[in-house]
Write an enzyme that holds these catalytic residues in place. Structure first.
Site, PDB file in Angstrom:
ATOM      1  N   MET A  74      10.929  -9.323  -1.488  1.00  0.00           N
ATOM      2  CA  MET A  74      11.326 -10.633  -2.001  1.00  0.00           C
ATOM      3  C   MET A  74      10.526 -11.084  -3.224  1.00  0.00           C
ATOM      4  O   MET A  74      10.652 -12.224  -3.663  1.00  0.00           O
ATOM      5  CB  MET A  74      11.211 -11.686  -0.899  1.00  0.00           C
ATOM      6  CG  MET A  74      12.072 -11.410   0.304  1.00  0.00           C
ATOM      7  SD  MET A  74      13.811 -11.193  -0.118  1.00  0.00           S
ATOM      8  CE  MET A  74      14.450 -10.679   1.459  1.00  0.00           C
ATOM      9  N   ASP A 127      -8.218   7.845  -1.330  1.00  0.00           N
ATOM     10  CA  ASP A 127      -7.545   9.122  -1.575  1.00  0.00           C
ATOM     11  C   ASP A 127      -8.443  10.109  -2.321  1.00  0.00           C
ATOM     12  O   ASP A 127      -8.475  11.293  -2.004  1.00  0.00           O
ATOM     13  CB  ASP A 127      -6.257   8.895  -2.372  1.00  0.00           C
ATOM     14  CG  ASP A 127      -5.571  10.199  -2.722  1.00  0.00           C
ATOM     15  OD1 ASP A 127      -5.276  10.989  -1.795  1.00  0.00           O
ATOM     16  OD2 ASP A 127      -5.331  10.451  -3.927  1.00  0.00           O
TER      17      ASP A 127
END
Length: 156
Positions: A74, A127
């Protein structure tokens, strides 16, 4: 209380902001990542296999801000006027704090963009050093401040 993201038939919708005034809007979000001393040292000394961790995290944060409307259903696509990401070393943790600032002149705020940029930057650090430390903890992702718009200013 009416939910702004549901129409009269209870279907999801994106809020119409076309009648809102354009104002300068700024949002600042932060978060942190804690890790082993070995992982922290590898980042500080630029001794990781995947390259410069903090510089890559800053670029990832900027990309995260810019891609927010593609990730959060949204959120409006926004014409951003500025993005900044600061990295604070926290040797006592050990770890790092990321502070992301997003800015625009527009009809809707940039809080979600700052929060997304913070999250993506921290995930990038994870990561890039997970081979050294899989037990890192990402925490305290939060809105620090926002200004502009109908709801006014907020400061944590």
């Amino acid at each position: 209380m009416d939910l702004t993201h549901l129409d009269e038939n209870n279907r999801p919708k994106m809020v119409d902001v076309s009648e809102k005034q354009e104002t300068t809007r700024v949002a600042v979000a932060s978060g942190q990542i804690s890790m082993s001393q070995e992982a922290y040292n590898a980042i500080i000394t630029n001794n990781t296999k995947k390259g410069p961790v903090l510089q890559t995290a800053v670029v990832a944060s900027i990309m995260g801000v810019k891609k927010t409307s593609e990730l959060i259903p949204m959120c409006h696509p926004l014409l951003l006027s500025g993005i900044n990401c600061d990295v604070v070393e926290l040797p006592e943790l050990p770890g790092f704090k990321l502070v992301v600032t997003a800015k625009l002149n527009g009809q809707t705020g940039v809080e979600m963009e700052a929060l997304t940029g913070t999250s993506i930057g921290l995930l990038t650090i994870y990561d890039m050093v997970k081979a050294i430390d899989k037990s890192m903890v990402i925490s305290n992702i939060q809105l620090e401040s926002k200004s502009g718009g109908k709801s006014g200013d907020f400061k944590r």
